[in-house]
Design a protein around this motif. Structure first.
Motif, short mmCIF file in Angstrom:
data_model
loop_
_atom_site.label_atom_id
_atom_site.label_comp_id
_atom_site.label_asym_id
_atom_site.label_seq_id
_atom_site.Cartn_x
_atom_site.Cartn_y
_atom_site.Cartn_z
N ASP A 3 1.06 -1.72 0.16
CA ASP A 3 0.38 -0.06 0.13
C ASP A 3 0.84 0.86 -0.01
N ILE A 4 0.76 1.83 -1.27
CA ILE A 4 1.88 3.41 -1.38
C ILE A 4 0.41 4.69 -1.26
N THR A 5 -0.09 4.44 -0.15
CA THR A 5 -1.04 5.69 0.75
C THR A 5 0.05 7.08 0.29
N LYS A 49 3.81 3.58 -13.86
CA LYS A 49 3.05 4.34 -14.62
C LYS A 49 3.69 3.30 -16.07
N SER A 50 4.76 2.15 -15.92
CA SER A 50 5.68 1.94 -17.08
C SER A 50 5.18 0.49 -16.76
N TYR A 51 3.84 -0.22 -15.84
CA TYR A 51 3.71 -1.65 -16.01
C TYR A 51 2.93 -1.55 -16.73
N PHE A 52 2.10 -0.50 -16.52
CA PHE A 52 0.84 -0.03 -18.39
C PHE A 52 1.14 -0.32 -19.59
N ASN A 53 2.24 -1.07 -19.75
CA ASN A 53 2.43 -1.47 -21.21
C ASN A 53 2.54 -2.15 -21.82
N GLU A 76 -1.56 9.71 -8.23
CA GLU A 76 0.40 9.86 -9.19
C GLU A 76 0.28 7.86 -8.57
N PHE A 77 1.01 7.67 -9.96
CA PHE A 77 1.16 6.18 -10.04
C PHE A 77 2.40 6.49 -8.60
N LYS A 78 2.22 4.95 -8.50
CA LYS A 78 3.60 4.79 -8.03
C LYS A 78 4.88 5.42 -8.75
N PRO A 79 6.00 5.18 -7.49
CA PRO A 79 6.90 6.43 -8.62
C PRO A 79 8.47 4.52 -9.34
#
Length: 82
Positions: A3-5, A49-53, A76-79
């Motif tokens: 969880d990266i709240t 964000k790069s996961y969604f490729n 925001e997406f996870k860094p």
């Protein structure tokens, strides 16, 4: 899933647990997310964000849809990992 709240600019328990069914996204995007066990907004922002490729079955349109949802909800997406 971790969880990266802290990626929530204005976190609320209700916001991060919103089902992706609540958003107007394409069937293709929804099906790919579901196949990856990504079913809530929290699940989306717990990924970089790069996961969604393409490698994971997403296309540019899918990424655009997700970016819009994340932005519209002040999230925001996870860094990215280095």
């Amino acid at each position: 899933m971790e969880d990266i709240t802290n990626n929530f600019k204005n976190p609320t328990p209700e916001l991060k647990d919103i089902s992706l069914d609540s958003f107007d996204i394409s069937i293709r995007t929804y099906q790919v997310l579901k196949s990856k066990n990504i079913i809530t907004l929290k699940d989306v922002v717990n990924q970089p964000k790069s996961y969604f490729n393409d490698k994971n079955g997403f296309n540019k349109y899918s990424l655009k849809e997700l970016e819009e949802i994340v932005k519209n909800n002040n999230l925001e997406f996870k860094p990215e990992e280095n």
